[in-house]
Design a protein around this motif. Structure first.
Motif, PDB file in Angstrom:
ATOM      1  N   ARG A  45      -9.784  27.737  23.550  1.00 55.97           N
ATOM      2  CA  ARG A  45     -10.558  27.176  24.667  1.00 55.97           C
ATOM      3  C   ARG A  45     -11.174  25.840  24.278  1.00 55.97           C
ATOM      4  O   ARG A  45     -11.189  24.909  25.073  1.00 55.97           O
ATOM      5  CB  ARG A  45     -11.625  28.175  25.133  1.00 55.97           C
ATOM      6  N   LYS A  46     -11.669  25.750  23.020  1.00 56.73           N
ATOM      7  CA  LYS A  46     -12.308  24.504  22.571  1.00 56.73           C
ATOM      8  C   LYS A  46     -11.349  23.321  22.592  1.00 56.73           C
ATOM      9  O   LYS A  46     -11.771  22.181  22.741  1.00 56.73           O
ATOM     10  CB  LYS A  46     -12.877  24.669  21.158  1.00 56.73           C
TER      11      LYS A  46
ATOM     12  N   THR B  49     -11.697  22.299  26.493  1.00 56.53           N
ATOM     13  CA  THR B  49     -12.922  22.075  27.278  1.00 56.53           C
ATOM     14  C   THR B  49     -13.216  20.590  27.495  1.00 56.53           C
ATOM     15  O   THR B  49     -13.697  20.211  28.556  1.00 56.53           O
ATOM     16  CB  THR B  49     -14.151  22.750  26.645  1.00 56.53           C
ATOM     17  N   GLY B  50     -12.916  19.741  26.498  1.00 54.45           N
ATOM     18  CA  GLY B  50     -13.172  18.312  26.657  1.00 54.45           C
ATOM     19  C   GLY B  50     -12.376  17.708  27.818  1.00 54.45           C
ATOM     20  O   GLY B  50     -12.777  16.718  28.414  1.00 54.45           O
TER      21      GLY B  50
ATOM     22  N   PHE C  13     -11.810  19.198  30.662  1.00 55.64           N
ATOM     23  CA  PHE C  13     -12.212  19.755  31.963  1.00 55.64           C
ATOM     24  C   PHE C  13     -13.696  19.582  32.254  1.00 55.64           C
ATOM     25  O   PHE C  13     -14.248  20.301  33.060  1.00 55.64           O
ATOM     26  CB  PHE C  13     -11.844  21.251  32.022  1.00 55.64           C
ATOM     27  N   THR C  14     -14.354  18.624  31.582  1.00 55.27           N
ATOM     28  CA  THR C  14     -15.788  18.447  31.830  1.00 55.27           C
ATOM     29  C   THR C  14     -16.033  17.982  33.264  1.00 55.27           C
ATOM     30  O   THR C  14     -15.132  17.461  33.934  1.00 55.27           O
ATOM     31  CB  THR C  14     -16.393  17.389  30.888  1.00 55.27           C
ATOM     32  N   VAL C  15     -17.275  18.182  33.720  1.00 55.51           N
ATOM     33  CA  VAL C  15     -17.643  17.757  35.067  1.00 55.51           C
ATOM     34  C   VAL C  15     -17.315  16.277  35.268  1.00 55.51           C
ATOM     35  O   VAL C  15     -16.708  15.892  36.267  1.00 55.51           O
ATOM     36  CB  VAL C  15     -19.152  18.010  35.306  1.00 55.51           C
ATOM     37  N   ARG C  16     -17.706  15.441  34.303  1.00 62.11           N
ATOM     38  CA  ARG C  16     -17.490  14.011  34.464  1.00 62.11           C
ATOM     39  C   ARG C  16     -16.012  13.644  34.473  1.00 62.11           C
ATOM     40  O   ARG C  16     -15.553  12.821  35.257  1.00 62.11           O
ATOM     41  CB  ARG C  16     -18.234  13.237  33.378  1.00 62.11           C
TER      42      ARG C  16
ATOM     43  N   ARG D  62     -14.654  14.493  37.762  1.00 59.72           N
ATOM     44  CA  ARG D  62     -15.080  13.564  38.815  1.00 59.72           C
ATOM     45  C   ARG D  62     -14.215  12.320  38.818  1.00 59.72           C
ATOM     46  O   ARG D  62     -13.948  11.737  39.865  1.00 59.72           O
ATOM     47  CB  ARG D  62     -16.554  13.192  38.638  1.00 59.72           C
TER      48      ARG D  62
ATOM     49  N   GLN E  94     -14.265  23.126  37.877  1.00 65.51           N
ATOM     50  CA  GLN E  94     -14.676  21.826  38.448  1.00 65.51           C
ATOM     51  C   GLN E  94     -13.506  21.186  39.204  1.00 65.51           C
ATOM     52  O   GLN E  94     -13.689  20.563  40.244  1.00 65.51           O
ATOM     53  CB  GLN E  94     -15.203  20.885  37.367  1.00 65.51           C
TER      54      GLN E  94
ATOM     55  N   GLN F  36     -21.899  16.562  29.084  1.00 64.10           N
ATOM     56  CA  GLN F  36     -21.008  17.270  28.171  1.00 64.10           C
ATOM     57  C   GLN F  36     -20.371  16.267  27.225  1.00 64.10           C
ATOM     58  O   GLN F  36     -19.999  15.162  27.649  1.00 64.10           O
ATOM     59  CB  GLN F  36     -19.910  18.000  28.969  1.00 64.10           C
ATOM     60  N   ASP F  37     -20.225  16.645  25.987  1.00 68.99           N
ATOM     61  CA  ASP F  37     -19.538  15.810  25.011  1.00 68.99           C
ATOM     62  C   ASP F  37     -18.106  15.576  25.500  1.00 68.99           C
ATOM     63  O   ASP F  37     -17.388  16.534  25.785  1.00 68.99           O
ATOM     64  CB  ASP F  37     -19.534  16.544  23.660  1.00 68.99           C
ATOM     65  N   PRO F  38     -17.703  14.294  25.609  1.00 75.49           N
ATOM     66  CA  PRO F  38     -16.382  14.033  26.191  1.00 75.49           C
ATOM     67  C   PRO F  38     -15.240  14.616  25.355  1.00 75.49           C
ATOM     68  O   PRO F  38     -14.164  14.897  25.884  1.00 75.49           O
ATOM     69  CB  PRO F  38     -16.294  12.506  26.243  1.00 75.49           C
ATOM     70  N   ALA F  39     -15.447  14.826  24.075  1.00 72.81           N
ATOM     71  CA  ALA F  39     -14.356  15.349  23.249  1.00 72.81           C
ATOM     72  C   ALA F  39     -14.315  16.875  23.270  1.00 72.81           C
ATOM     73  O   ALA F  39     -13.253  17.476  23.401  1.00 72.81           O
ATOM     74  CB  ALA F  39     -14.492  14.847  21.817  1.00 72.81           C
ATOM     75  N   THR F  40     -15.476  17.508  23.182  1.00 70.78           N
ATOM     76  CA  THR F  40     -15.484  18.970  23.022  1.00 70.78           C
ATOM     77  C   THR F  40     -15.920  19.706  24.280  1.00 70.78           C
ATOM     78  O   THR F  40     -15.774  20.930  24.370  1.00 70.78           O
ATOM     79  CB  THR F  40     -16.468  19.382  21.909  1.00 70.78           C
ATOM     80  N   GLY F  41     -16.500  18.987  25.256  1.00 71.55           N
ATOM     81  CA  GLY F  41     -17.001  19.642  26.458  1.00 71.55           C
ATOM     82  C   GLY F  41     -18.329  20.336  26.264  1.00 71.55           C
ATOM     83  O   GLY F  41     -18.886  20.908  27.211  1.00 71.55           O
TER      84      GLY F  41
END
Ligand code: HEM
Ligand code: HEM
Ligand code: SF4
Lengths: 406, 65
Positions: free
Chosen positions: A110-111, A114-115, A117-120, A123, A359, B26-31
Motif C-alpha cells: 500500500r505504501k 499512497t503517494g 493517490f493523495t488528495v492534492r 485534485r 479521492q 500529505q507527503d507527496p512521495a509517501t502519502g
C-alpha cells in the motif's frame, strides 16, 4: 492452497436461534433488507449461517462496524474466511493483491501507492476527469433519447481514468470492461470469472514487460522503477486497482443518478445549487452503500465483542449498508437527503484497508453527476422504475442498464 | 489546541486533508500525513475534531497546549 481444512460446522448459538443465512433480499433497489434494520436494533452482533456449513457473525451497527474493521485481531486474509454467499473456498491473495493481506505485507504494497493517490494529487487530475466526462456527455447525447447511461457514461469514465493512471492504452479498454463484468458475476458463473482473470493477467504481463523496457509517465512505470517488485506482484497490484476502481465507481455513478432521478426534489436542489455536490456525493455513498453484501474479516484469535466471544477462525460479515443507516450515528436516515452531514460513513470501509482510490472516486462522481444535470436539464428515466434491471446477483450493487431520456 | 499525528499508523486515505486542508497535508512521495500548522486555528477546531474522528486508523489526536 488448501483453505477449508481447519473449519467444520459448529452448532448454532443455542437451539432457539438457529442461525439464518445473510439477509440479501431488498424490498426495493434503494433499501437494504428489512432484517438488517431489525437486527441492528435488537442484536447488532448476531450469528449467520454460511453456505459452507460454518456459522459466522454479522455486524449491523456503526460503532461495532468501525471497531471490527480497525482491530488488528481481525484479518483480511480471504483464505481464512467463509463466504456468506457461496460454499466455494476463497483462494489466498494473488501476489500484490494487498486488499486481502495483513501487515506487514499489506503495508509494504500500500505504501508504494499512497503517494500516487493523495488528495492534492487527485485534485490535479480534475481537469483530465472534466475532459473525459465532457467527451462522454457528448457521446451520450449522440446516442439520442433512450440511451443507456451505464454503457455510454457510467462505465467508460472510471475505466478511462484508471487505465490512464496505469498506462493501459485506450484501444484495450473495451477488453478490460468486459473482463471486469465477468469477474463480478462470480457467484453466478465462477468459470467465466476465472477465464476473465486469466485473460487480464496475460494482457498485464505484456504491459509490465513493455514498461520495464520503456517507462512512461504512469503508476505502472513508477512501480517498475522504484519498488523492486516481481512481474507477478506488479500484475496483482494493477489488477487490484483495475477491478477495485472500475465497477465500484461506475455503479456509484449509475446508481447515484438512478437515486437522484427517483427523488425529483433532491435532484432539483442539486440542479439549483451545484455546490451541494460534495455533500450529495457523500450522502449517495452512504445511502446506496453499494458494497451491499458487506466487508469480511476472519478472527485471528478469540475476541470478546459486544458480550460475545468471536472464536479464532470465525468469519465476521460487516454490513456496510446497515452501519450507514445507524440512527445512533446519522439520525433518522432511511431517506436520501443530500443536505445531511453524511461524512464518517463507512462506504469506503474503515481501518487500514480503507479505500485507496476514494479521492479519485469522489472526483469522478462529482464531475460526472453535476455534468449530467447541467448538460441535460430534462434528464429522466426512459422506463418505469420497476423496469430498471437492478444487479442483485453481484458483489457490488448497481444497475445493468439505465435507459434515460431528456 | 495542538495535534499529534502518528505517521507510522497513517495509511494515506486523506480524510484529514478533506476535513481541513489548511491544517493537514500529505507527503507527496509517501502519502503520509503532514501537519501544516503547529497550533489549531480557532476556526478550524471543529474541522480538526472531525478529522480525528474520521481518520480510519486512529493516527490523529489532539492535546491541550
Ligand atoms: C465509489 C467507488 C468505490 C467504492 C464504493 C470503493 C469501496 C472500497 C471499500 C469498501 C474498500 C475496503 C474493502 C475492505 O476493507 O475489505 C476498498 C478498498 C480499495 N479500493 Fe476502493 N472503492 C471505490 C473506488 C475505488 C477506486 C476508483 C480505486 C482505484 C483507483 C479503488 C481502489 C481500492 C484499493 C486498491 C483498495 C484496497 C485498499 C487496501 O486494502 O489497503 N477503489 N474500496
Ligand atoms: C416492501 C416493499 C418496499 C419497501 C419497504 C420500500 C421502502 C422504501 C424506502 C424506505 C425508501 C426510501 C425513501 C427515500 O429515500 O426517500 C424507498 C424509496 C424508493 N423505492 Fe421503495 N420500497 C419497496 C418497494 C419498492 C419497489 C418494488 C420499487 C420499484 C421497483 C421501489 C422503488 C423505490 C423508488 C423509486 C424509491 C425512491 C423514490 C421515492 O422515495 O419514492 N420500491 N423505498
Ligand atoms: S486521515 Fe488518518 S490515515 Fe488518512 S491521511 Fe489523515 S492521518 Fe493518514
Amino acid at each position: 492452497m488448501t483453505t477449508e481444512t481447519t473449519r467444520e460446522s459448529r452448532p448454532a448459538g443455542g437451539p432457539a436461534h438457529e442461525p439464518r443465512p445473510l439477509p440479501l433480499a431488498r424490498p426495493c433497489p434503494f433499501t437494504p433488507p428489512a432484517e438488517l434494520t431489525d437486527l441492528r436494533g435488537r442484536q447488532p452482533l448476531s450469528r449467520i449461517a454460511n453456505p459452507d456449513g460454518t456459522t459466522g457473525w454479522l455486524v449491523t451497527d456503526y460503532a461495532l462496524a468501525r471497531k471490527v474493521l480497525s482491530d488488528p485481531r481481525f484479518s483480511a486474509r480471504q483464505e481464512l474466511m467463509s463466504s456468506p454467499l457461496t460454499d466455494r473456498a476463497f483462494e489466498p491473495a494473488m501476489p500484490g493483491g494487498f486488499l486481502f493481506m495483513d501487515p506487514p505485507e499489506h503495508t509494504r504494497y500500500r505504501k508504494l501507492l499512497t503517494g500516487q493517490f493523495t488528495v492534492r494529487r487527485m485534485r490535479r487530475l480534475e481537469a483530465r476527469v472534466e475532459e473525459v466526462t465532457g467527451r462522454q456527455l457528448a457521446r451520450l447525447r449522440a446516442q439520442g433519447p433512450g440511451a443507456d447511461l451505464v454503457e455510454h457514461f457510467a462505465l467508460p469514465i472510471p475505466s478511462l481514468m484508471i487505465c490512464e493512471l496505469l498506462g493501459v492504452p485506450y484501444e484495450d479498454h473495451e477488453f478490460f470492461q468486459s473482463r471486469a463484468v465477468a469477474i463480478f458475476r462470480l457467484v453466478q458463473d465462477p468459470e467465466e470469472a476465472s477465464a476473465a482473470y486469466a485473460g487480464l493477467r496475460t494482457y498485464l504481463l505484456g504491459l509490465v514487460r513493455r514498461r520495464r523496457e520503456e517507462p512512461a509517465d504512469d503508476i505502472l512505470s513508477d512501480l517498475v522503477s522504484g519498488g523492486g517488485l516481481t512481474d507477478d506482484e506488479l500484475i496483482g497490484m494493477a489488477l487490484l486497482l483495475l477491478l477495485a476502481g472500475h465497477e465500484t465507481t461506475a455503479n456509484m455513478i449509475a446508481m447515484g443518478t438512478f437515486a437522484l432521478l427517483s427523488h425529483p426534489g433532491q435532484s432539483a436542489l442539486l440542479r439549483e445549487d451545484p455546490s451541494l455536490i460534495d455533500g450529495a456525493v457523500e450522502e449517495l455513498l452512504r445511502y446506496l452503500s453499494i458494497m451491499h453484501v458487506g466487508l469480511l474479516r476472519a478472527a485471528l484469535e478469540d475476541v470478546e465483542l459486544a458480550g460475545h466471544v468471536i472464536e479464532k477462525g470465525d468469519t465476521v460479515t460487516v454490513s456496510v449498508a446497515a452501519a450507514n443507516r445507524d440512527p445512533e450515528k446519522f439520525g433518522p436516515s432511511e431517506d436520501l437527503d443530500i443536505t445531511r452531514p453524511a461524512t464518517g460513513h463507512v462506504a469506503f470501509g474503515h481501518g487500514i484497508h480503507q479505500c485507496l482510490g476514494q479521492q479519485l472516486a469522489r472526483i469522478e462522481m462529482r464531475i460526472g453527476i453535476n455534468g449530467l444535470l447541467r448538460e441535460f436539464p430534462g434528464l429522466r428515466l426512459d422506463v418505469p422504475v420497476s423496469e430498471v434491471p437492478v444487479r442483485k446477483d453481484m458483489g457490488v450493487l448497481g444497475v445493468h442498464r439505465l435507459p434515460v431520456t431528456w | 489546541m495542538k495535534i499529534i499525528a502518528d505517521a507510522g499508523r497513517c495509511i494515506g486515505a486523506g480524510q484529514c486533508v478533506m476535513a481541513a486542508d489548511s491544517v493537514f497535508d500529505q507527503d507527496p512521495a509517501t502519502g503520509e500525513v503532514v501537519l501544516l500548522v503547529a497550533r489549531v486555528p480557532a476556526d478550524e477546531v471543529d474541522a480538526v475534531l472531525d478529522a480525528v474522528s474520521t481518520c480510519p486508523t486512529g493516527a490523529l489526536a489532539t492535546a491541550e497546549d
